[in-house]
Design an enzyme around this catalytic site. Sequence first.
Site, PDB file in Angstrom:
ATOM      1  N   ASP A   1       0.935  -1.236  -0.027  1.00 58.88           N
ATOM      2  CA  ASP A   1       0.005  -0.138   0.092  1.00 58.88           C
ATOM      3  C   ASP A   1       1.110   1.136   0.046  1.00 58.88           C
ATOM      4  OD1 ASP A   1      -2.039   2.035   0.332  1.00 58.88           O
ATOM      5  OD2 ASP A   1      -3.191   0.308   1.309  1.00 58.88           O
TER       6      ASP A   1
ATOM      7  N   HIS B   1       1.674   1.620  -3.382  1.00 54.85           N
ATOM      8  CA  HIS B   1       0.849   2.748  -3.958  1.00 54.85           C
ATOM      9  C   HIS B   1       1.257   4.108  -4.004  1.00 54.85           C
ATOM     10  CE1 HIS B   1      -3.130   0.224  -2.732  1.00 54.85           C
ATOM     11  NE2 HIS B   1      -2.023  -0.591  -3.545  1.00 54.85           N
TER      12      HIS B   1
END
Length: 434
Positions: A245, A268
């Site tokens: 993430d 991310h």
Amino acid sequence: MKLSHILTNTVTLLSLSLGVEGHFSRSRNDAVGPKHPFRPLPHSPPRRKLCHVRSHGDGSDDSKFVLAALNKCNHGGKVVFDADTEYTIGTALDLTFLNNIDLEILGRLTFTPDTDYWQANSFKHTFQNATTFFNLGGTDVNVYGGGTLDGNGQVWYDLYAEDALILRPILVGIIGLHGGTIGPLKLRYSPQWYQLVANSSDVLFDGIDISGYSASENEAKNTDGWDTYRSHNIVIQNSVINNGDDCVSFKPNSTDILVQNLYCNGSHGISVGSLGQYPGEVDIVKNVLVYNISMYNASDMARIKVWPGVSSAMSEDLQGGGGLGAVSNITYDQMFIENVDWAIEVTQCYGQDNLTLCNEFPSDLTISDIHISNIYGTTSGARDPNVGTIVCSSPDVCSDIYVENIDVLSPSGTNDFVCTNVDESLLQVNCTSG
Ligand SMILES: *[C@@H]1O[C@H](CO)[C@@H](O)[C@H](O)[C@H]1NC(C)=O
Ligand SMILES: *[C@@H]1O[C@H](CO)[C@@H](O)[C@H](O)[C@H]1NC(C)=O
Ligand SMILES: *[C@@H]1O[C@H](CO)[C@@H](O)[C@H](O)[C@H]1NC(C)=O
Ligand SMILES: *[C@@H]1O[C@H](CO)[C@@H](O)[C@H](O)[C@H]1NC(C)=O
Ligand SMILES: *[C@@H]1O[C@H](CO)[C@@H](O)[C@H](O)[C@H]1NC(C)=O
Ligand SMILES: *[C@@H]1O[C@H](CO)[C@@H](O)[C@H](O)[C@H]1NC(C)=O
Ligand SMILES: *[C@@H]1O[C@H](CO)[C@@H](O)[C@H](O)[C@H]1NC(C)=O
Ligand SMILES: *[C@@H]1O[C@H](CO)[C@@H](O)[C@H](O)[C@H]1NC(C)=O
Ligand SMILES: *[C@@H]1O[C@H](CO)[C@@H](O)[C@H](O)[C@H]1NC(C)=O
């Protein structure tokens, strides 16, 4: 229990000449570079006491030994978690009383996989339902040694697949720390985010090594490297992050944040937000400098995500929209990317797929004074022919977004950008749709 641990349980040294001076007795600022922190970091005086943390060595809870050593060596001492030693933590520890203390972690601390205990007893932070195994805070605390904190995440990854509303603890909770250095340290298998930095200031993270993959078909989700919240003058540098993430995420009221020299894989990206999730709340993220990042196998490099003015749903456990605030003076400079979906992703329609609806209810959270420059490399091709996207919900709430020297191509050789409701004359990219 090892005999050596009984013998060296607690040694109090009266003289500095015995070599217990603080690891960071020199100025923390010397360790920060190439960019300087927004404000100088405070000095850490030498430590004059030494304590060793005992371990049962049989997997039973060592938390009492940890608390005993920290209490004994607080206010000017150094606490050592011995090399080649396993420590088991089965109790939520409130470590916000620390003051002028070093924690040298040479061994390995593993948190018990008792998901019922932790869900009932972990520290609850109302923000995004975040919970932490422990809260470490106070003034002038250095945690280093290169040892390991292991969150025993597998049981959590599997449980989360059954029920997305379980409360998965964050491995490291830096809560209310004013002055301190964290790292070098290895962080492994966090149940969700690796580090929450909240209500803190003047903290340097240096040499953090993050990794931990699921061994089952259930992915390790939401494993952000860092989330900063209500914090200012934070430095994050010289670290390697293998996660799934955000590599680093600047949550509400993160100001004066320097991030440099990171290697991120599988993430991310480095993200501002998400912001504006809670109606009526004011979220501020300003003065952020992100410099010299290598980003591999990621969904994004530079990312700013802001919820629209209308209530929206991302997923069962992530919903929001309608918040107020501002994102300003954010700089991304010198980025290398490889196999990244979006080199740049700025959105003011986060969580809302219906752009008509997003534009009808523009965000009450402005984006301004954004500088993104010098990105090199190739995207994954997942967004072909686009390599970047800059989507504002209205030109009235987005201004001074400058993008220049973006030397990025998709594997098929395209370099298109989606540009919506934004001043294209400040964007030195090929805006082809929007
Ligand atoms: C931070 O401080 C505020 C105000 O004192 C408090 O309400 C909050 O629980 C603290 N912790 C976090 C994680 O924000
Ligand atoms: C927090 O958890 C509650 C109950 O599990 C859920 O209803 C709520 O949507 C969650 N809030 C956020 C912001 O995720
Ligand atoms: C950029 O970061 C890398 C580590 O990812 C480091 O090796 C390199 O020295 C840094 N460059 C500068 C100019 O600091
Ligand atoms: C980098 O990320 C990819 C994709 O998530 C993963 O398969 C790979 O193992 C990671 N590399 C390292 C060194 O962890
Ligand atoms: C963030 O800062 C703004 C402006 O100072 C304030 O109104 C808001 O309550 C703060 N939010 C949090 C979560 O602390
Ligand atoms: C904006 O950020 C830069 C670093 O990128 C910093 O040098 C400058 O002082 C900041 N501006 C303000 C007004 O704080
Ligand atoms: C990116 O992912 C691929 C495959 O998932 C992996 O082979 C490669 O090592 C990763 N890159 C880095 C820098 O870890
Ligand atoms: C998107 O929102 C608009 C405006 O509210 C609405 O008319 C339209 O039906 C929505 N589209 C979809 C696919 O839901
Ligand atoms: C836009 O695309 C053209 C044609 O591919 C290319 O020559 C030019 O350098 C691109 N401009 C920018 C700013 O990337």
